[in-house]
Design a protein around this motif. Structure first.
Motif, PDB file in Angstrom:
ATOM      1  N   PHE A 256     -31.888 -24.280  42.382  1.00 31.55           N
ATOM      2  CA  PHE A 256     -32.003 -25.313  41.357  1.00 31.55           C
ATOM      3  C   PHE A 256     -33.477 -25.417  40.954  1.00 31.55           C
ATOM      4  CE2 PHE A 256     -28.271 -26.421  43.774  1.00 31.55           C
ATOM      5  CZ  PHE A 256     -27.402 -26.961  42.847  1.00 31.55           C
ATOM      6  N   LEU A 338     -37.074 -39.787  34.051  1.00 23.57           N
ATOM      7  CA  LEU A 338     -38.272 -40.332  34.705  1.00 23.57           C
ATOM      8  C   LEU A 338     -39.309 -39.244  34.948  1.00 23.57           C
ATOM      9  CD1 LEU A 338     -36.902 -42.668  37.540  1.00 23.57           C
ATOM     10  CD2 LEU A 338     -37.353 -43.213  35.168  1.00 23.57           C
ATOM     11  N   LEU A 343     -42.310 -42.691  45.068  1.00 23.63           N
ATOM     12  CA  LEU A 343     -41.663 -44.000  45.007  1.00 23.63           C
ATOM     13  C   LEU A 343     -42.351 -44.970  45.963  1.00 23.63           C
ATOM     14  CD1 LEU A 343     -37.935 -42.829  44.917  1.00 23.63           C
ATOM     15  CD2 LEU A 343     -39.392 -43.455  43.006  1.00 23.63           C
ATOM     16  N   LEU A 349     -44.476 -46.794  40.308  1.00 21.27           N
ATOM     17  CA  LEU A 349     -43.101 -47.306  40.344  1.00 21.27           C
ATOM     18  C   LEU A 349     -42.913 -48.447  39.337  1.00 21.27           C
ATOM     19  CD1 LEU A 349     -40.426 -46.844  41.813  1.00 21.27           C
ATOM     20  CD2 LEU A 349     -41.101 -48.576  43.463  1.00 21.27           C
ATOM     21  N   CYS A 360     -34.190 -47.059  35.699  1.00 18.64           N
ATOM     22  CA  CYS A 360     -34.615 -47.403  37.072  1.00 18.64           C
ATOM     23  C   CYS A 360     -33.576 -48.301  37.737  1.00 18.64           C
ATOM     24  CB  CYS A 360     -35.969 -48.096  37.046  1.00 18.64           C
ATOM     25  SG  CYS A 360     -37.294 -46.954  36.671  1.00 18.64           S
ATOM     26  N   ALA A 364     -31.595 -47.651  41.111  1.00 18.20           N
ATOM     27  CA  ALA A 364     -31.643 -48.629  42.207  1.00 18.20           C
ATOM     28  C   ALA A 364     -30.212 -49.019  42.594  1.00 18.20           C
ATOM     29  CB  ALA A 364     -32.440 -49.844  41.782  1.00 18.20           C
ATOM     30  N   VAL A 395     -24.079 -29.498  49.387  1.00 19.22           N
ATOM     31  CA  VAL A 395     -25.330 -30.219  49.183  1.00 19.22           C
ATOM     32  C   VAL A 395     -25.872 -30.773  50.497  1.00 19.22           C
ATOM     33  CG1 VAL A 395     -26.346 -32.222  48.012  1.00 19.22           C
ATOM     34  CG2 VAL A 395     -24.473 -30.956  46.939  1.00 19.22           C
ATOM     35  N   HIS A 532     -22.249 -16.305  44.097  1.00 18.12           N
ATOM     36  CA  HIS A 532     -22.130 -17.244  45.223  1.00 18.12           C
ATOM     37  C   HIS A 532     -20.675 -17.637  45.470  1.00 18.12           C
ATOM     38  CE1 HIS A 532     -26.440 -17.554  44.991  1.00 18.12           C
ATOM     39  NE2 HIS A 532     -26.350 -17.933  43.733  1.00 18.12           N
ATOM     40  N   TYR A 638     -30.546 -27.803  60.275  1.00 21.63           N
ATOM     41  CA  TYR A 638     -30.605 -27.639  58.824  1.00 21.63           C
ATOM     42  C   TYR A 638     -31.252 -28.864  58.169  1.00 21.63           C
ATOM     43  CZ  TYR A 638     -28.707 -27.047  54.077  1.00 21.63           C
ATOM     44  OH  TYR A 638     -28.568 -26.921  52.727  1.00 21.63           O
ATOM     45  N   PRO A 671     -35.629 -36.848  49.244  1.00 20.04           N
ATOM     46  CA  PRO A 671     -34.202 -37.154  49.242  1.00 20.04           C
ATOM     47  C   PRO A 671     -33.349 -36.239  50.130  1.00 20.04           C
ATOM     48  CG  PRO A 671     -34.769 -35.875  47.298  1.00 20.04           C
ATOM     49  CD  PRO A 671     -36.016 -35.991  48.115  1.00 20.04           C
ATOM     50  N   GLN A 673     -32.139 -32.372  52.097  1.00 22.89           N
ATOM     51  CA  GLN A 673     -32.149 -30.903  52.108  1.00 22.89           C
ATOM     52  C   GLN A 673     -32.039 -30.311  50.717  1.00 22.89           C
ATOM     53  OE1 GLN A 673     -29.760 -32.722  53.757  1.00 22.89           O
ATOM     54  NE2 GLN A 673     -29.290 -31.808  55.728  1.00 22.89           N
ATOM     55  N   ALA A 677     -34.911 -30.543  46.445  1.00 23.52           N
ATOM     56  CA  ALA A 677     -35.131 -31.847  47.086  1.00 23.52           C
ATOM     57  C   ALA A 677     -36.463 -31.840  47.843  1.00 23.52           C
ATOM     58  CB  ALA A 677     -33.972 -32.170  48.028  1.00 23.52           C
ATOM     59  N   PHE A 680     -39.349 -32.042  45.532  1.00 27.25           N
ATOM     60  CA  PHE A 680     -39.599 -33.420  45.101  1.00 27.25           C
ATOM     61  C   PHE A 680     -40.358 -34.182  46.184  1.00 27.25           C
ATOM     62  CE2 PHE A 680     -37.731 -37.865  44.356  1.00 27.25           C
ATOM     63  CZ  PHE A 680     -38.774 -38.215  43.504  1.00 27.25           C
ATOM     64  N   LEU A 713     -36.061 -52.443  53.407  1.00 20.77           N
ATOM     65  CA  LEU A 713     -34.830 -51.904  52.804  1.00 20.77           C
ATOM     66  C   LEU A 713     -34.200 -50.855  53.718  1.00 20.77           C
ATOM     67  CD1 LEU A 713     -35.751 -51.524  49.022  1.00 20.77           C
ATOM     68  CD2 LEU A 713     -34.043 -53.043  50.014  1.00 20.77           C
TER      69      LEU A 713
HETATM   70  C1  LIG Z   1     -37.588 -47.937  45.511  1.00 19.80           C
HETATM   71  C2  LIG Z   1     -36.661 -48.876  44.905  1.00 19.80           C
HETATM   72  C3  LIG Z   1     -36.355 -50.105  45.638  1.00 19.80           C
HETATM   73  C4  LIG Z   1     -36.030 -48.646  43.746  1.00 19.80           C
HETATM   74  C5  LIG Z   1     -36.380 -47.513  42.933  1.00 19.80           C
HETATM   75  C6  LIG Z   1     -35.316 -47.109  41.995  1.00 19.80           C
HETATM   76  C7  LIG Z   1     -35.750 -45.753  41.538  1.00 19.80           C
HETATM   77  C8  LIG Z   1     -36.718 -45.674  40.416  1.00 19.80           C
HETATM   78  C9  LIG Z   1     -35.252 -44.706  42.186  1.00 19.80           C
HETATM   79  C10 LIG Z   1     -35.611 -43.369  41.855  1.00 19.80           C
HETATM   80  C11 LIG Z   1     -35.049 -42.389  42.564  1.00 19.80           C
HETATM   81  C12 LIG Z   1     -35.358 -41.011  42.366  1.00 19.80           C
HETATM   82  C13 LIG Z   1     -36.378 -40.599  41.400  1.00 19.80           C
HETATM   83  C14 LIG Z   1     -34.623 -40.117  43.097  1.00 19.80           C
HETATM   84  C15 LIG Z   1     -34.743 -38.695  42.981  1.00 19.80           C
HETATM   85  C16 LIG Z   1     -33.864 -37.914  43.643  1.00 19.80           C
HETATM   86  C17 LIG Z   1     -33.835 -36.484  43.581  1.00 19.80           C
HETATM   87  C18 LIG Z   1     -34.748 -35.730  42.720  1.00 19.80           C
HETATM   88  C19 LIG Z   1     -32.897 -35.890  44.352  1.00 19.80           C
HETATM   89  C20 LIG Z   1     -32.722 -34.474  44.454  1.00 19.80           C
HETATM   90  C21 LIG Z   1     -31.783 -34.030  45.276  1.00 19.80           C
HETATM   91  C22 LIG Z   1     -31.507 -32.630  45.371  1.00 19.80           C
HETATM   92  C23 LIG Z   1     -30.673 -32.125  46.297  1.00 19.80           C
HETATM   93  C24 LIG Z   1     -30.072 -32.968  47.310  1.00 19.80           C
HETATM   94  C25 LIG Z   1     -30.414 -30.711  46.276  1.00 19.80           C
HETATM   95  C26 LIG Z   1     -29.729 -30.101  47.209  1.00 19.80           C
HETATM   96  C27 LIG Z   1     -29.383 -28.722  47.064  1.00 19.80           C
HETATM   97  C28 LIG Z   1     -28.877 -28.017  48.068  1.00 19.80           C
HETATM   98  C29 LIG Z   1     -28.746 -28.599  49.409  1.00 19.80           C
HETATM   99  C30 LIG Z   1     -28.446 -26.685  47.833  1.00 19.80           C
HETATM  100  C31 LIG Z   1     -27.925 -25.986  48.827  1.00 19.80           C
HETATM  101  C32 LIG Z   1     -27.392 -24.723  48.579  1.00 19.80           C
HETATM  102  C33 LIG Z   1     -26.792 -24.024  49.554  1.00 19.80           C
HETATM  103  C34 LIG Z   1     -26.658 -24.478  50.930  1.00 19.80           C
HETATM  104  C35 LIG Z   1     -26.297 -22.725  49.248  1.00 19.80           C
HETATM  105  C36 LIG Z   1     -24.854 -22.769  49.079  1.00 19.80           C
HETATM  106  C37 LIG Z   1     -24.463 -21.378  49.075  1.00 19.80           C
HETATM  107  C38 LIG Z   1     -23.314 -20.917  48.646  1.00 19.80           C
HETATM  108  C39 LIG Z   1     -22.243 -21.735  48.098  1.00 19.80           C
HETATM  109  C40 LIG Z   1     -23.131 -19.507  48.727  1.00 19.80           C
END
Ligand SMILES: CC(C)=CCC/C(C)=C/C=C/C(C)=C/C=C/C(C)=C/C=C/C=C(C)/C=C/C=C(C)/C=C/C=C(\C)CCC=C(C)C
Length: 717
Positions: A256, A338, A343, A349, A360, A364, A395, A532, A638, A671, A673, A677, A680, A713
């Motif tokens: 991705f 965004l 964050l 933020l 947002c 949330a 995922v 795949h 993993y 966020p 694996q 992610a 980010f 939180l």
């Molecule tokens: C802080 C407070 C209180 C509030 C605030 C509200 C807000 C503004 C919030 C915001 C949030 C955000 C920005 C978030 C973000 C998120 C993100 C970017 C996420 C991302 C995620 C991603 C992911 C999870 C991805 C994943 C992927 C994967 C795991 C892939 C894998 C693949 C494989 C294992 C391969 C398969 C193979 C075959 C089927 C062959």
């Protein structure tokens, strides 16, 4: 004209190029540390050169536009990406050109100038410079105009902002640091390089994609970063290895974040930030599911085609299907609108809440929700719900009821929006490019550097110690090891911070994988084979069981250069726990590998490729022990997996930790694996660290309030 100095710290040379060009030559350590350069005359053109003696570094916070088309003072550029290019201009042989690619444009105000102005040498705390030439003056902390100055050189003096009007062009150089040049030189002489105290702004432990993205993002912001990697190549689970003419991806080949549109193409953006670009091959089918009751679903790149195929299989659930995936799009569109940063950084933020309140609030709202609950609002057919479990399992390695809705939406929609795109040459190219980009930015990566502990001083993380006794120090330490490895191994014997206790209450280590990397005769695969596949033959209940489901990628379907002619590569993964493999005598361990691999091959022969076994020309089997050894991950895990039903992503920790100046990045951070992610999490981490070391705006009062709120939180999860 050259400016002489016995030990040049900051040196500029000016020379005239034909026509309307002027050249600013940046020597030694100067390029990334310039902070801010602004021309006043939009018609004038500039080229930038950097001495080859210097590792070529990009420009951050320099407001430049295309070096060939010239500056435009009306359009100031917040970030510029620099890439080394062929030499331009009649500069000396020693100098190489940078072509400056423009990035986001943004008009700047004084406030931003200051916030950006990391200044030259800020990372080394030099930053003291005085212009000494006719008409040159310098003022501490304020802008200064120096009319028609053609040259300037450094000497010890007062730090601060200075502005030079140079041949009708105004350059503004700002620095926040306070150390005099003499002191800095002294530090340089006493070995300011590798290993000296506080040499770096950040040390990153591990060069997985999360660590590399954090490192490169910091480097382009002007920080000096050292990445310590245990292995001989970068990438961790996104690395590669080569055998007998095959290039194998260590981990997932489903990529991705490689598109050219939207805000979620984080891999494309991370590479562009360091002047890299990779050619990619669009994958027409994200994944081909082969499921119980002979349910076969192709997830086409085109959303409409996928929905048509699914509703064809479940016509009575057409409305439910549209509503569930429609809700995913609502979240995806909010995410995609965004600007993605930390964050944990309140100014960003609140700014996002102010600019995009609906988006947002949408996020949330979904933050504590799971995909399975939302699917059950619209869908009743148990087989279709099981299909959605399988979609989520890819995922998160858990079913939909345990998969955060935000993560599910991200993956289930981005595959149709940006699409899945395979990088030419293999997934390992991403890490290689980032590592090269990091070095181009003037930062460093050290291989075979096995970090055994994080050094604390009065409770603050200040350095990293290697197995061979070497020690490196920095203002901040970023661990790309899992949180279990960071606090259980690298900080062994220290009290576990409360936040980590909380994390370990909510999450356990997900199982590891058994992997089979294979080279096979090409004729075994039918010509229209998808890249795949996900295979779960007879029983939905086996989805989450060890060896229950099989992930199969055949990247040579997209990029034949990865294998010798007439051959295909098969990457096969299935979940497997460490407990299954520990304590076995070598002979039994090898025999077990053979038995398990044999069974997987038998299943694939039966379901997909008859005759597979006899077509194998190369095979290597990796167990959880292999993954632990090469990836330095506790139990070869993993990533994190919720102990019970999680509250969506609410319990997932961000990048700061309970230890001062220690940050985490990677798949045990928000966020979770997946390559995109962790990318980010790298972006978020770099932003938070940059704010903490003074390279980005920061509000200590708001910081404290937000970090406390987020901590609270998380306890609700
Ligand atoms: C802080 C407070 C209180 C509030 C605030 C509200 C807000 C503004 C919030 C915001 C949030 C955000 C920005 C978030 C973000 C998120 C993100 C970017 C996420 C991302 C995620 C991603 C992911 C999870 C991805 C994943 C992927 C994967 C795991 C892939 C894998 C693949 C494989 C294992 C391969 C398969 C193979 C075959 C089927 C062959």
């Amino acid at each position: 004209m050259t400016l002489a100095h016995s030990l040049p710290v900051l040196e500029f040379m000016s020379s005239s190029l034909p026509g309307n060009h002027n050249t600013l030559i940046l020597n030694r350590h100067s390029p990334t540390k310039l902070g801010f350069i602004r021309p006043t005359n939009p018609k004038q053109k500039f080229n930038f050169f950097v001495s080859q003696k210097v590792k070529p570094i990009g420009f951050f916070g320099c407001n430049l536009c295309d070096s060939n088309s010239g500056f435009n003072s009306r359009q100031l550029f917040y970030e510029c990406y620099a890439a080394q290019s062929s030499r331009i201009g009649p500069s000396s042989r020693k100098h190489k050109a940078f072509s400056i690619k423009r990035a986001k444009t943004r008009a700047l105000n004084d406030h931003q100038l200051f916030s950006m102005g990391s200044g030259f040498y800020s990372s080394r705390q030099l930053g003291t410079s005085r212009l000494t030439s006719s008409g040159c003056k310098i003022l501490s902390g304020g802008a200064l105009r120096i009319p028609n100055t053609k040259s300037f050189k450094h000497s010890s003096g007062i730090s601060g902002a200075c502005e030079v009007n140079w041949s009708n062009h105004k350059f503004e150089l700002r620095s926040k640091s306070v150390l005099s040049v003499d002191k800095a030189v002294e530090r340089e002489r006493s070995g300011g390089g590798l290993g000296s105290e506080n040499s770096y702004d950040a040390i990153v432990i591990g060069s997985g994609i999360g660590g590399l993205v954090a490192a490169t993002q910091l480097a382009v912001k002007g920080a000096r970063v050292l990445v310590l990697e245990k292995y001989v190549i970068p990438g961790g689970s996104s690395g590669y290895y080569q055998r007998d003419g095959y290039t194998f991806d260590v981990g997932s080949s489903v990529m991705f974040g490689f598109s050219d549109k939207g805000n979620l193409n984080l891999i494309t953006q991370a590479l562009a930030a360091v002047g890299c670009e990779m050619q990619v091959i669009p994958d027409p089918t994200t994944v081909h599911f082969h499921l119980p009751n002979n349910l076969s679903v192709r997830v086409h790149r085109e959303y409409r085609e996928f929905i048509a195929e699914l509703t064809d299989k479940f016509p009575h659930e057409k409305e439910g299907i549209l509503k569930f995936y429609g809700e995913c799009w609502k979240i995806f569109n909010a995410l995609n609108s965004l600007e993605l940063k930390s964050l944990e950084e309140p100014i960003y933020l609140f700014g996002q809440f102010f600019q995009k309140p609906i988006e947002c609030l949408t996020l949330a709202y979904y933050l504590p929700q799971n995909a399975g609950d939302i699917a059950r609002k619209y869908i009743k057919d148990p087989q279709l719900l099981s299909f959605i479990d399988a979609e989520c399992f890819i995922v998160s390695t858990v079913n939909a009821l345990l998969t955060p809705m935000i993560n599910a939406s991200m993956v289930l929609c981005d595959r149709h929006f940006g699409g899945i795109n395979y990088p030419v040459g293999g997934v390992g190219g991403i890490a290689k490019s980032l590592a090269k980009g990091l070095i181009d930015q003037g930062s460093e990566i050290l291989y075979k550097a096995n970090v055994t502990s994080i050094i604390l001083e009065q409770g603050k993380a200040v350095g990293a110690r290697l197995s061979d006794g070497r020690e490196y120090f920095a203002k901040t330490i970023i661990s790309n090891a899992t949180r279990w490895d960071t606090f259980g191994n690298l900080l062994k014997g220290e009290r576990l911070p409360k936040e980590e206790e909380n994390f370990q209450k909510v999450y356990v280590k997900a199982p590891s994988f058994l992997s089979i990397h294979m080279g096979v005769k090409a004729e075994t695969l039918p010509p229209d084979t998808d890249c795949h596949h996900f295979v779960l033959e007879n029983d939905w209940k086996k989805l989450e069981e060890p060896y229950g489901s099989i992930f199969l990628s055949i990247p040579t379907v997209l990029d034949s250069s990865l294998a010798p002619e007439g051959r295909h590569i098969l990457h096969i993964f299935t979940t497997s726990a460490m407990e299954d493999w520990e304590g076995l005598p070598r002979k039994d361990y090898e025999a077990k590998k053979e038995i398990v691999a044999d069974e997987i091959i038998r299943r694939l022969e039966k379901k997909l490729f008859p005759g597979l076994r006899s077509s194998i020309v190369f095979m290597e089997v990796g167990t959880p022990k292999t993954h632990r050894r090469y990836l330095a991950r506790d139990k070869g895990t993993y990533g994190p997996m919720p102990r019970g039903t999680p509250k969506g992503l609410l319990g997932m920790p961000f990048n700061t930790t309970g230890v001062d100046s220690l940050y985490c990045v990677g798949d045990s951070c928000f966020p979770g694996q997946g390559v995109i992610a962790v990318a980010f999490s790298g972006v978020m981490c770099a932003h938070r660290v940059a704010a903490d070391i003074g390279l980005e705006k920061k509000s200590p009062i708001l910081d404290a309030a937000l970090l406390r709120l987020l901590g609270w939180l998380r306890t609700l999860a």
